[in-house]
Design a protein around this motif. Structure first.
Motif, PDB file in Angstrom:
ATOM      1  N   SER A  47       0.841  -1.079  -0.105  1.00  0.00           N
ATOM      2  CA  SER A  47       0.095   0.006   0.064  1.00  0.00           C
ATOM      3  C   SER A  47       0.904   1.127   0.212  1.00  0.00           C
ATOM      4  O   SER A  47       2.009   1.324   0.666  1.00  0.00           O
ATOM      5  CB  SER A  47      -0.986  -0.102   1.270  1.00  0.00           C
ATOM      6  OG  SER A  47      -1.969  -0.505   1.015  1.00  0.00           O
ATOM      7  N   VAL A  48       0.437   2.130  -0.506  1.00  0.00           N
ATOM      8  CA  VAL A  48       1.230   3.669  -0.546  1.00  0.00           C
ATOM      9  C   VAL A  48       0.415   4.631  -0.521  1.00  0.00           C
ATOM     10  O   VAL A  48      -0.726   4.851  -0.514  1.00  0.00           O
ATOM     11  CB  VAL A  48       1.728   3.614  -2.302  1.00  0.00           C
ATOM     12  CG1 VAL A  48       2.933   4.934  -2.507  1.00  0.00           C
ATOM     13  CG2 VAL A  48       2.531   2.445  -2.687  1.00  0.00           C
ATOM     14  N   LEU A  53      -3.096   4.560  -2.749  1.00  0.00           N
ATOM     15  CA  LEU A  53      -2.927   3.560  -3.894  1.00  0.00           C
ATOM     16  C   LEU A  53      -2.311   2.461  -3.427  1.00  0.00           C
ATOM     17  O   LEU A  53      -1.962   2.368  -2.195  1.00  0.00           O
ATOM     18  CB  LEU A  53      -1.710   4.333  -4.520  1.00  0.00           C
ATOM     19  CG  LEU A  53      -2.047   5.554  -5.555  1.00  0.00           C
ATOM     20  CD1 LEU A  53      -1.485   6.685  -4.908  1.00  0.00           C
ATOM     21  CD2 LEU A  53      -1.415   5.378  -7.042  1.00  0.00           C
ATOM     22  N   ARG A  57       0.820  -7.114  -8.223  1.00  0.00           N
ATOM     23  CA  ARG A  57       1.915  -7.755  -9.391  1.00  0.00           C
ATOM     24  C   ARG A  57       0.819  -8.627 -10.204  1.00  0.00           C
ATOM     25  O   ARG A  57       0.140  -9.246  -9.669  1.00  0.00           O
ATOM     26  CB  ARG A  57       2.797  -8.579  -8.677  1.00  0.00           C
ATOM     27  CG  ARG A  57       3.719  -9.214  -9.715  1.00  0.00           C
ATOM     28  CD  ARG A  57       4.961  -9.504  -8.733  1.00  0.00           C
ATOM     29  NE  ARG A  57       5.513  -8.186  -8.378  1.00  0.00           N
ATOM     30  CZ  ARG A  57       6.489  -8.519  -7.342  1.00  0.00           C
ATOM     31  NH1 ARG A  57       6.499  -9.497  -6.411  1.00  0.00           N
ATOM     32  NH2 ARG A  57       7.028  -7.440  -6.785  1.00  0.00           N
ATOM     33  N   ASP A  62       4.689  -4.778 -12.077  1.00  0.00           N
ATOM     34  CA  ASP A  62       4.078  -4.138 -10.934  1.00  0.00           C
ATOM     35  C   ASP A  62       3.225  -3.232 -11.485  1.00  0.00           C
ATOM     36  O   ASP A  62       3.766  -2.150 -12.230  1.00  0.00           O
ATOM     37  CB  ASP A  62       5.193  -3.726  -9.888  1.00  0.00           C
ATOM     38  CG  ASP A  62       5.835  -4.908  -9.305  1.00  0.00           C
ATOM     39  OD1 ASP A  62       5.241  -5.994  -9.458  1.00  0.00           O
ATOM     40  OD2 ASP A  62       6.747  -4.571  -8.417  1.00  0.00           O
ATOM     41  N   VAL A  63       2.166  -2.809 -11.135  1.00  0.00           N
ATOM     42  CA  VAL A  63       1.133  -1.691 -11.521  1.00  0.00           C
ATOM     43  C   VAL A  63       0.586  -1.165 -10.100  1.00  0.00           C
ATOM     44  O   VAL A  63       0.107  -1.654  -9.396  1.00  0.00           O
ATOM     45  CB  VAL A  63       0.022  -2.314 -12.460  1.00  0.00           C
ATOM     46  CG1 VAL A  63      -0.914  -1.014 -12.834  1.00  0.00           C
ATOM     47  CG2 VAL A  63       0.793  -3.214 -13.536  1.00  0.00           C
ATOM     48  N   ALA A  64       0.484   0.343 -10.215  1.00  0.00           N
ATOM     49  CA  ALA A  64      -0.028   0.955  -9.114  1.00  0.00           C
ATOM     50  C   ALA A  64      -1.315   1.362  -9.535  1.00  0.00           C
ATOM     51  O   ALA A  64      -1.509   1.839 -10.531  1.00  0.00           O
ATOM     52  CB  ALA A  64       0.816   2.306  -8.597  1.00  0.00           C
ATOM     53  N   LEU A  65      -2.255   1.120  -8.689  1.00  0.00           N
ATOM     54  CA  LEU A  65      -3.809   1.707  -8.864  1.00  0.00           C
ATOM     55  C   LEU A  65      -4.345   2.521  -7.772  1.00  0.00           C
ATOM     56  O   LEU A  65      -4.061   2.050  -6.636  1.00  0.00           O
ATOM     57  CB  LEU A  65      -4.753   0.397  -9.009  1.00  0.00           C
ATOM     58  CG  LEU A  65      -4.432  -0.722 -10.034  1.00  0.00           C
ATOM     59  CD1 LEU A  65      -5.514  -1.802  -9.954  1.00  0.00           C
ATOM     60  CD2 LEU A  65      -4.439   0.125 -11.574  1.00  0.00           C
ATOM     61  N   ARG A  66      -5.068   3.492  -7.948  1.00  0.00           N
ATOM     62  CA  ARG A  66      -6.072   3.961  -7.107  1.00  0.00           C
ATOM     63  C   ARG A  66      -6.877   3.103  -6.383  1.00  0.00           C
ATOM     64  O   ARG A  66      -7.456   2.331  -7.073  1.00  0.00           O
ATOM     65  CB  ARG A  66      -6.651   5.260  -7.506  1.00  0.00           C
ATOM     66  CG  ARG A  66      -5.896   6.524  -7.557  1.00  0.00           C
ATOM     67  CD  ARG A  66      -6.720   7.811  -7.864  1.00  0.00           C
ATOM     68  NE  ARG A  66      -5.966   9.099  -8.159  1.00  0.00           N
ATOM     69  CZ  ARG A  66      -6.255  10.076  -8.839  1.00  0.00           C
ATOM     70  NH1 ARG A  66      -7.558  10.109  -9.358  1.00  0.00           N
ATOM     71  NH2 ARG A  66      -5.415  11.083  -8.851  1.00  0.00           N
TER      72      ARG A  66
ATOM     73  N   PHE B 434      -6.718   5.973 -11.852  1.00  0.00           N
ATOM     74  CA  PHE B 434      -5.218   6.161 -12.166  1.00  0.00           C
ATOM     75  C   PHE B 434      -4.749   4.798 -12.354  1.00  0.00           C
ATOM     76  O   PHE B 434      -4.852   3.975 -11.179  1.00  0.00           O
ATOM     77  CB  PHE B 434      -4.665   6.991 -11.077  1.00  0.00           C
ATOM     78  CG  PHE B 434      -3.215   7.140 -10.944  1.00  0.00           C
ATOM     79  CD1 PHE B 434      -2.487   7.586 -12.300  1.00  0.00           C
ATOM     80  CD2 PHE B 434      -2.489   6.651  -9.945  1.00  0.00           C
ATOM     81  CE1 PHE B 434      -1.036   7.643 -12.097  1.00  0.00           C
ATOM     82  CE2 PHE B 434      -1.109   6.747  -9.821  1.00  0.00           C
ATOM     83  CZ  PHE B 434      -0.461   7.352 -11.148  1.00  0.00           C
ATOM     84  N   ILE B 436      -0.611   3.208 -13.366  1.00  0.00           N
ATOM     85  CA  ILE B 436       0.651   3.294 -13.692  1.00  0.00           C
ATOM     86  C   ILE B 436       1.487   2.127 -13.635  1.00  0.00           C
ATOM     87  O   ILE B 436       1.678   1.614 -12.449  1.00  0.00           O
ATOM     88  CB  ILE B 436       1.356   4.634 -13.312  1.00  0.00           C
ATOM     89  CG1 ILE B 436       2.727   5.088 -13.957  1.00  0.00           C
ATOM     90  CG2 ILE B 436       1.695   4.531 -11.566  1.00  0.00           C
ATOM     91  CD1 ILE B 436       3.185   6.323 -13.789  1.00  0.00           C
TER      92      ILE B 436
END
Lengths: 79, 614
Positions: A47-48, A53, A57, A62-66, B434, B436
């Protein structure tokens, strides 16, 4: 949503799941292209930004999603 | 073999298409380790041939009409491949570039491209990375699966590129080498029992996925950590500004001394009079006052290139997304906004990767607030002249670096507030999605960094030798004409004096004099010309010292704030017009940013006066 499936946004860090359904939102088109398809394995890596976000994986990428975006994807937990 | 007339390079984003293009054409198309570096098609000629090579933006799919495609750069790629771009012939052949480490994700696009029935060479790039991470691919099995020839290359190191040249019909020195990693010219017919998909290739042991990059994942634990991630982002930013003053400023001072001495030496050959004044006081002083900042500009671009090529930029976009979402922007806007630190023009073009039209328009409208490199000469000069070189945190952080960072922050804050206002008014929208991809970290190539810096130096020097030289000439003429009885006019009686006098009532509330006003006017030609114009008007390349005698600290702060916020770039306005297809938005930008800049400069001047008089 059936009891076995949960939104992708509800996964906890380190758990694996199978994508069971993608929503109809046009924004998901890009995600389908990069591997978010029904049947694909997905893992929540981290978690970021206080949970705003998450990094998933899929297919070794690796993909970051809201969170709101991840909520449009349904997954089935893997054993 | 006569060769093809037009060949298109196509493939998913961030697989090294532009690196392949650069290798084949000898051109220097920008490359980077994130999706969306190429946002428009570029053309070049393959070395030693008449073959035209088209470098298309990255796409994940060719299917659907334009409304289904995710962003404008993808529409451009699809239309180019279909031969639907006016004045552009349909490609006769295709180089389909794939990433050897991600093949299983790219087969859908590969099949769609091959279904166009154009002669297609599948270029499997980054084979060196695949091998280094213990991956393996049997190219014959891939060729049989896709029914197309396959070339195994590493565009970064240049290995295997001869195979591509052979495909497009170029004679190569090693054309007969049996070691070339290219398959037979065409797989004529699918053989019985050959694999049909990457999964089958994998199951037959003919493709082994590379091991995950452990060190990349270790870096991510820090770069995306809830606390260390933002801290790292802050430290990286801070280090950039500190380096500009600690490392580049001494080099810049030496460079200035050298150029000034060169001017004095050269001036001795020109007899005193009009010609001496024109060449030395007008042209040379103007050029030197800007050229001096070459070390700062190069250092800034070196740091940006290091961050881009390493893969850190995508992480920075993730870290920034939470803040940006609160102001109605998505993390997708972050990369174009970050590239606006170099120049707003490519940044505005980079918004083509943003699928949402409202997000894209918002990003276009706020991008010019970001501090472009053309503002750097004035910032550096004014800060060095007015801000003492005092440590703030030991030797690590100085007051000047803090001031510079503050100016960058002013631009960023103005961009965020404007975005929020647009989000609440003209461009109201729901929260957009969003997503990325985070590319693996990789060591930037020295060759690529060197090319990048050489290109930047060339662009900067050609601007100095072009628009800035011409502006210096015009400013000198306006500052010295009309001629009375064979004598040049003093500045008060010159054309420029008249223009400055007309502007003075508007400048006085900001604490600025007419020389600064005229210099700001010339910034519309190019922002760097503010420094050269002041150099010409003050007859010295040491513009900072001259400014100290004319506007004082409060005026200097007001000048910095005005310059940080004003829309003073005709190239940017023209690009916004082109990208929005309307004059409405560039005019809105011009009026809005000018109003914001003037009001904030007025507030800064009066607050500074109040503090200084206490």
């Amino acid at each position: 949503m059936s009891p076995q499936t949960i939104p992708l946004s509800d996964l906890t860090v380190g758990t694996h799941a199978l994508i069971s359904k993608m929503g109809d939102d046009p924004h998901l088109c890009y995600l389908r292209c990069i591997g978010f398809c029904p049947g694909a394995h997905v893992e929540l890596i981290r978690s970021v930004s206080g949970g705003a976000l998450s990094v998933y994986r899929v297919d070794d990428a690796d993909v970051a999603l809201r969170q709101a975006t991840a909520a449009l994807i349904s997954v089935r937990m893997e054993g | 073999m006569p060769g093809f007339r037009t060949v298109a390079i196509i493939g998913p984003p961030n697989v090294g298409k532009s690196t392949v293009f650069n290798r084949l054409t000898g051109l220097r198309q920008k490359v980077g380790n994130y999706s969306g570096v190429t946002v428009e098609q570029h053309e070049g000629q393959i070395k030693g041939t008449r073959t035209k090579l088209l470098d298309l933006p990255g796409v994940w799919s060719l299917e659907g009409d334009e409304s289904d495609l995710t962003s404008e750069d993808q529409c451009i790629a699809v239309r180019a491949l279909r031969g639907e771009i006016e004045g552009q012939p349909k490609p006769e052949a295709v180089l389909l570039v794939l990433d050897a480490t991600q093949l299983h994700r790219q087969m859908t696009l590969a099949r769609q491209v091959i279904a166009h029935h154009l002669p297609t060479l599948v270029v499997v790039n980054m084979t060196d990375v695949l091998a280094a991470r213990e991956g393996f691919l049997d190219p014959l099995s891939l060729a049989q699966t896709l029914n197309s020839p396959v070339a195994m290359v590493s565009a970064g190191t240049g290995s295997g590129m001869d195979a591509i040249r052979r495909f497009v019909g170029v004679k190569t020195a090693s054309a007969k080498s049996p070691l070339l990693p290219v398959m037979q010219p065409r797989v004529q017919q699918r053989q019985i029992g050959c694999p049909r998909s990457m999964s089958e290739i994998e199951n037959q042991g003919l493709y082994r996925r590379p091991l995950p990059s452990e060190w990349s994942r270790r870096i991510d634990r820090v770069a995306l950590h809830p606390v260390f991630g933002p801290a790292l982002f802050f430290i990286v930013t801070l280090a950039v500004f500190q380096t500009i003053f600690r490392v580049a400023a001494p080099a810049s001072n030496l460079f200035q001394k050298f150029l000034t001495a060169l001017g004095v030496w050269f001036g001795a050959f020109i007899p005193p009079g009009v010609m001496h004044s024109l060449v030395i006081d007008g042209l040379w002083t103007g050029v030197v006052s800007v050229l001096t900042f070459l070390p700062q500009i190069l250092l800034l671009f070196l740091v940006i290139a290091l961050l881009e090529d390493s893969g850190y930029m995508a992480r920075a976009a993730v870290i920034a997304d939470r803040t940006m979402s609160r102001f109605g922007l998505s993390g997708r806007s972050f990369l174009p906004l970050l590239s606006a630190y170099a120049c707003a023009v490519p940044a505005i073009m980079a918004t083509r990767t943003i699928a949402s039209r409202r997000d894209r328009l918002t990003t276009i409208l706020v991008a010019p607030f970001m501090t472009c490199s053309a503002r750097l000469p004035l910032y550096t000069m004014v800060i060095a002249a007015f801000i003492p070189d005092r440590p703030v945190v030991g030797q690590f952080l100085g007051l000047r670096a803090c001031a510079m960072m503050g100016l960058y922050a002013i631009g960023m804050v103005a961009a965020l507030i404007t975005s929020w206002l647009l989000h609440l008014s003209l461009l109201r929208k729901d929260d957009s999605a969003f997503a990325i991809e985070l590319p693996e970290f990789r060591l930037p190539l020295v060759h690529s960094l060197a090319i990048n810096l050489l290109d930047r130096a060339r662009i900067f020097v050609s601007r100095v030798g072009g628009i800035i030289l011409v502006t210096s000439l015009v400013v000198w003429m306006l500052a010295n004409f009309p001629v009375h009885h064979g004598q040049l006019s003093p500045i008060d009686q010159s054309y420029l004096g008249s223009i400055g006098n007309a502007m003075e009532p508007a400048l006085r509330p900001l604490g600025l004099d007419r020389s600064v006003g005229v210099a700001l006017l010339t910034a519309f030609a190019a922002r760097e010309t503010v420094v050269s114009t002041l150099g010409t008007l003050y007859h010295t390349p040491q513009v900072g010292l001259a400014l100290r005698g004319s506007i004082g600290l409060a005026g200097a702060l007001s000048l910095l704030v005005f310059f940080a916020l004003a829309m003073q770039c005709t190239s940017t306005l023209a690009t916004v017009k082109r990208e929005t297809n309307s004059w409405r938005w560039p005019l809105f930008q011009l009026v809005y940013m000018s109003a914001v800049a003037y009001s904030m400069a007025w507030i800064t001047f009066n607050l500074s006066l109040w503090f200084l008089q206490r």
